[in-house]
Write an enzyme that holds these catalytic residues in place. Sequence first.
Site, PDB file in Angstrom:
ATOM      1  N   TYR A 142       0.869  -1.155  -0.113  1.00 30.14           N
ATOM      2  CA  TYR A 142      -0.118  -0.185  -0.195  1.00 30.14           C
ATOM      3  C   TYR A 142       0.844   1.373   0.010  1.00 30.14           C
ATOM      4  O   TYR A 142       1.864   1.447   0.857  1.00 30.14           O
ATOM      5  CB  TYR A 142      -1.109  -0.105   1.296  1.00 30.14           C
ATOM      6  CG  TYR A 142      -1.803   1.216   1.354  1.00 30.14           C
ATOM      7  CD1 TYR A 142      -2.947   1.496   0.442  1.00 30.14           C
ATOM      8  CD2 TYR A 142      -1.511   2.106   2.377  1.00 30.14           C
ATOM      9  CE1 TYR A 142      -3.658   2.542   0.515  1.00 30.14           C
ATOM     10  CE2 TYR A 142      -2.519   3.392   2.574  1.00 30.14           C
ATOM     11  CZ  TYR A 142      -3.389   3.560   1.595  1.00 30.14           C
ATOM     12  OH  TYR A 142      -4.152   4.580   1.974  1.00 30.14           O
ATOM     13  N   ASP A 237       9.393   3.032  -0.621  1.00 28.75           N
ATOM     14  CA  ASP A 237       8.260   3.590   0.213  1.00 28.75           C
ATOM     15  C   ASP A 237       8.736   3.200   1.533  1.00 28.75           C
ATOM     16  O   ASP A 237       8.573   1.961   2.353  1.00 28.75           O
ATOM     17  CB  ASP A 237       7.053   3.121   0.161  1.00 28.75           C
ATOM     18  CG  ASP A 237       5.799   3.811   0.814  1.00 28.75           C
ATOM     19  OD1 ASP A 237       6.081   4.362   1.507  1.00 28.75           O
ATOM     20  OD2 ASP A 237       4.819   3.444   0.249  1.00 28.75           O
ATOM     21  N   LYS A 265       4.591   9.480   8.279  1.00 26.80           N
ATOM     22  CA  LYS A 265       4.299   8.923   9.881  1.00 26.80           C
ATOM     23  C   LYS A 265       5.071   9.594  10.860  1.00 26.80           C
ATOM     24  O   LYS A 265       4.822  10.485  11.290  1.00 26.80           O
ATOM     25  CB  LYS A 265       4.174   7.385   9.585  1.00 26.80           C
ATOM     26  CG  LYS A 265       2.882   6.980   8.746  1.00 26.80           C
ATOM     27  CD  LYS A 265       2.597   5.682   8.842  1.00 26.80           C
ATOM     28  CE  LYS A 265       1.078   5.469   8.019  1.00 26.80           C
ATOM     29  NZ  LYS A 265       1.302   4.612   7.055  1.00 26.80           N
TER      30      LYS A 265
HETATM   31  C1  LIG Z   1       0.427   4.896   5.497  1.00 29.68           C
HETATM   32  C2  LIG Z   1       1.280   4.526   4.522  1.00 29.68           C
HETATM   33  C3  LIG Z   1       1.185   5.477   3.184  1.00 29.68           C
HETATM   34  C4  LIG Z   1       0.330   6.693   3.029  1.00 29.68           C
HETATM   35  O1  LIG Z   1       0.529   7.586   3.937  1.00 29.68           O
HETATM   36  P1  LIG Z   1      -0.594   8.737   4.276  1.00 29.68           P
HETATM   37  O2  LIG Z   1      -0.266   9.605   5.415  1.00 29.68           O
HETATM   38  O3  LIG Z   1      -1.705   7.727   4.975  1.00 29.68           O
HETATM   39  O4  LIG Z   1      -1.058   9.191   3.120  1.00 29.68           O
HETATM   40  C5  LIG Z   1       1.963   5.256   2.173  1.00 29.68           C
HETATM   41  N1  LIG Z   1       2.835   4.076   2.149  1.00 29.68           N
HETATM   42  C6  LIG Z   1       3.185   3.181   3.324  1.00 29.68           C
HETATM   43  C7  LIG Z   1       4.087   2.204   3.170  1.00 29.68           C
HETATM   44  C8  LIG Z   1       2.150   3.741   4.472  1.00 29.68           C
HETATM   45  O5  LIG Z   1       2.138   2.614   5.484  1.00 29.68           O
END
Ligand SMILES: *Cc1c(COP(=O)(O)O)cnc(C)c1O
Length: 425
Positions: A142, A237, A265
């Site tokens: 994701y 990511d 995050k």
């Molecule tokens: C949470 C998450 C996102 C998206 O971040 P948001 O701040 O919710 O838009 C993208 N990549 C990973 C791996 C995530 O865990």
Amino acid sequence: MTRSSELFAAARRYIPGGVNSPVRAFRGVGGEPFFVERASGARIWDADGRELIDFVGTWGPAILGHAPRVVLDAINATAQRGVSFGAPHALEVEMARTICEWVPSIEKVRMVNSGTEATMSCVRLARGFTGRGKIVKFTGCYHGHVDSLLVKAGSGALTHGHPDSAGVPTELAALTITLPFNDADALRAVFAEQGKEIAAVIVEAVPANAGLYFPEPGFYELLWKLCAEHESLVIFDEVMTGFRLARGGYQQIIGMKPDLTALGKVIGGGLPVGAFGGRREIMDMLSPDGPVYQAGTLSGNPLALAAGLAQLNELERVDGWAKLEALGAEFEVRVRAGLKRAGRDYNFRRIGSMFCLYFTNGPVRNLAEAFASDKAAFAKFFHACLERGVYFAPSQFEAGFLSLAHTAEDLAKVADIAADVLSKI
Ligand SMILES: *Cc1c(COP(=O)(O)O)cnc(C)c1O
């Protein structure tokens, strides 16, 4: 009727599904979500006064625990000078320098407001830099709710059983190639066929939106090699893993340098922040120096950067990553002992302060294997734990998080509760 269910009924009148992000609605486990009254340290109190030990940590950001003093003080002090400027300020320089010094692959960085914005910008930048259209991603990974990346995505999308979102045109989705994670042959085949059309491969540094599984030895080496040979970019990511697993993210642990990295995050200390950065020549393609447009009214917001810097500096000051690894290791020992007591050989995965208990005893190396888990048993486990004051993520396909506010006593107690619950379901 509880205060939480009153609030939820009202919320559903005005907010789709009653929530501002789908996984909060508890659809993966059934029942209704609780509403939060306040959060502090490793604990959350709900609107009915119930105290919970929290392993969701606002889905990752709360690495010091909730509402840590250093972050509150930084927000307070900064707010006195204004909450948003829309013009350059010194905290932006400090944050950018910190990121570039801590994460070796990042030579230049730009701040955004969410992880989604970070990955979205990486994809646009990769396409602009390479002049190519196709993106490779892995099923179960994701990367936020970016149109091009909402194809076979994990977590919320998985839990709700429609991996692909309505509203993403098939023409656009056709540019996204999805492969099973850890499948070296599939990766080789796709590069052999379409290598010259691939702008980038995007991958979660440690896939943690379909539970938690790890790259097999050699998989990332192959990915890097194929991208280098075909002049495609590697987008790492690290929205979840960045500043959580190590000062320099998972890339520091494995000693590899992606072309672009997405962050979020932990970097915001609980305020809405993301960032993306990488090789200088790629980042210099961004407007106003280059032709790839990217912008944001609130990007580099002073409150968010003050909160994030306070959190990062505190982590470094107390050697937070070593402490979290020690806590995680201790938790793992206790959970494994609990599983044994309960007579379950479920698959427990952990790296540093991230963990997942898959309700299956088979191996989990990709999404298909994660799906072998017993979701009905997980739902029972979730609710029974919640009743006993332990809040795990309301989905089998989410990672759990430890914070520096969790104590050894908390973890021992929780492992005992989990074992007891498991022996009864
Ligand atoms: C949470 C998450 C996102 C998206 O971040 P948001 O701040 O919710 O838009 C993208 N990549 C990973 C791996 C995530 O865990």
